[in-house]
Motif scaffolding. Structure first.
Motif, PDB file in Angstrom:
ATOM      1  N   THR A  83       0.830  -1.208   0.000  1.00 19.49           N
ATOM      2  CA  THR A  83       0.000   0.000   0.000  1.00 19.49           C
ATOM      3  C   THR A  83       0.862   1.254   0.000  1.00 19.49           C
ATOM      4  OG1 THR A  83      -1.762  -1.169   1.158  1.00 19.49           O
ATOM      5  CG2 THR A  83      -1.803   1.239   1.261  1.00 19.49           C
ATOM      6  N   THR A  84       1.886   1.273   0.837  1.00 16.71           N
ATOM      7  CA  THR A  84       2.783   2.426   0.926  1.00 16.71           C
ATOM      8  C   THR A  84       3.471   2.674  -0.408  1.00 16.71           C
ATOM      9  OG1 THR A  84       3.149   2.046   3.281  1.00 16.71           O
ATOM     10  CG2 THR A  84       4.794   3.373   2.128  1.00 16.71           C
ATOM     11  N   ILE A  85       3.953   1.622  -1.034  1.00 11.08           N
ATOM     12  CA  ILE A  85       4.642   1.779  -2.317  1.00 11.08           C
ATOM     13  C   ILE A  85       3.678   2.290  -3.384  1.00 11.08           C
ATOM     14  CG2 ILE A  85       5.775   0.517  -4.190  1.00 11.08           C
ATOM     15  CD1 ILE A  85       7.168  -1.142  -2.002  1.00 11.08           C
ATOM     16  N   LYS A  86       2.463   1.791  -3.402  1.00  9.11           N
ATOM     17  CA  LYS A  86       1.473   2.292  -4.364  1.00  9.11           C
ATOM     18  C   LYS A  86       1.210   3.775  -4.143  1.00  9.11           C
ATOM     19  CE  LYS A  86      -0.874  -2.128  -4.965  1.00  9.11           C
ATOM     20  NZ  LYS A  86      -2.060  -2.929  -4.620  1.00  9.11           N
ATOM     21  N   GLU A  87       1.117   4.176  -2.873  1.00 11.87           N
ATOM     22  CA  GLU A  87       0.880   5.588  -2.555  1.00 11.87           C
ATOM     23  C   GLU A  87       2.058   6.460  -2.948  1.00 11.87           C
ATOM     24  OE1 GLU A  87       0.070   5.419   1.626  1.00 11.87           O
ATOM     25  OE2 GLU A  87      -1.999   4.727   1.326  1.00 11.87           O
ATOM     26  N   GLN A  88       3.266   5.954  -2.805  1.00 14.38           N
ATOM     27  CA  GLN A  88       4.469   6.728  -3.086  1.00 14.38           C
ATOM     28  C   GLN A  88       4.871   6.685  -4.559  1.00 14.38           C
ATOM     29  OE1 GLN A  88       5.967   8.796  -0.981  1.00 14.38           O
ATOM     30  NE2 GLN A  88       4.382   8.244   0.475  1.00 14.38           N
ATOM     31  N   SER A  89       4.253   5.830  -5.336  1.00 14.24           N
ATOM     32  CA  SER A  89       4.684   5.641  -6.725  1.00 14.24           C
ATOM     33  C   SER A  89       4.600   6.915  -7.550  1.00 14.24           C
ATOM     34  CB  SER A  89       3.882   4.522  -7.384  1.00 14.24           C
ATOM     35  OG  SER A  89       2.528   4.880  -7.482  1.00 14.24           O
ATOM     36  N   THR A  90       3.696   7.799  -7.211  1.00 12.35           N
ATOM     37  CA  THR A  90       3.587   9.045  -7.964  1.00 12.35           C
ATOM     38  C   THR A  90       4.655  10.053  -7.543  1.00 12.35           C
ATOM     39  OG1 THR A  90       1.986   9.903  -6.380  1.00 12.35           O
ATOM     40  CG2 THR A  90       1.110   8.771  -8.321  1.00 12.35           C
ATOM     41  N   ASN A  91       5.293   9.814  -6.405  1.00 11.61           N
ATOM     42  CA  ASN A  91       6.286  10.748  -5.888  1.00 11.61           C
ATOM     43  C   ASN A  91       7.718  10.378  -6.265  1.00 11.61           C
ATOM     44  OD1 ASN A  91       4.215  12.145  -4.593  1.00 11.61           O
ATOM     45  ND2 ASN A  91       4.379  10.884  -2.770  1.00 11.61           N
ATOM     46  N   GLY A  92       7.905   9.251  -6.918  1.00  7.24           N
ATOM     47  CA  GLY A  92       9.264   8.858  -7.298  1.00  7.24           C
ATOM     48  C   GLY A  92       9.587   7.450  -6.859  1.00  7.24           C
ATOM     49  N   ASN A  93      10.859   7.216  -6.675  1.00  9.55           N
ATOM     50  CA  ASN A  93      11.355   5.884  -6.359  1.00  9.55           C
ATOM     51  C   ASN A  93      11.122   5.510  -4.901  1.00  9.55           C
ATOM     52  OD1 ASN A  93      12.398   5.558  -8.976  1.00  9.55           O
ATOM     53  ND2 ASN A  93      14.210   6.711  -8.417  1.00  9.55           N
ATOM     54  N   VAL A  94      11.159   4.205  -4.658  1.00 14.01           N
ATOM     55  CA  VAL A  94      11.122   3.664  -3.305  1.00 14.01           C
ATOM     56  C   VAL A  94      12.450   2.937  -3.093  1.00 14.01           C
ATOM     57  CG1 VAL A  94      10.021   1.983  -1.785  1.00 14.01           C
ATOM     58  CG2 VAL A  94       8.615   3.452  -3.235  1.00 14.01           C
ATOM     59  N   ILE A  95      13.069   3.173  -1.949  1.00 14.61           N
ATOM     60  CA  ILE A  95      14.363   2.573  -1.648  1.00 14.61           C
ATOM     61  C   ILE A  95      14.209   1.686  -0.421  1.00 14.61           C
ATOM     62  CG2 ILE A  95      16.778   3.031  -1.067  1.00 14.61           C
ATOM     63  CD1 ILE A  95      16.131   5.923  -2.335  1.00 14.61           C
TER      64      ILE A  95
END
Length: 120
Positions: A83-95
């Motif tokens: 869920t967090t990654i889906k929410e952050q996907s519009t803001n850029g990369n996930v590390i």
């Protein structure tokens, strides 16, 4: 959006992304300020029993991967990570940050692979 991996003990290569620590234990010698974290999702890390059994033995990695993936199936924290990654996907990369010395045989590698499958 990309899901990247980074060892928490190295100087941050990429601060332009949402940084998630995926270790159950806080890394020794790292201050919360120097970690540059957005989220510590310790429950997504391998169970204490599995972590101790694996003991960073590369020969055990294939079985560790199977056992860890089985743990993730019933893990609410993994769903929270998705869920967090889906929410952050519009803001850029996930590390995904990890503490293990071996960059090829750790839970973050397994998480990256599984997340890539589940986010398609």
């Amino acid at each position: 959006m990309a899901i990247k991996l980074e060892r928490i003990y190295t100087k941050p290569a990429d601060l332009d992304g949402y940084r998630i620590l995926v270790d159950r234990l806080w890394p020794r010698g790292i201050s919360k300020v120097n970690a540059h974290l957005d989220l510590w999702l310790k429950e997504v890390g391998p169970s204490t029993e599995l972590r101790k059994w694996f003991n960073h033995d590369a020969d055990k990695f294939p079985e560790f991967k199977q056992r860890y993936l089985k743990e993730l199936q019933d893990n609410d924290a993994y769903q929270q990570l998705l869920t967090t990654i889906k929410e952050q996907s519009t803001n850029g990369n996930v590390i995904l940050l990890y503490g293990a010395k071996d960059p090829d045989h750790n839970q973050a590698v397994i998480l990256q692979e599984q997340l890539s499958k589940d986010l398609k």
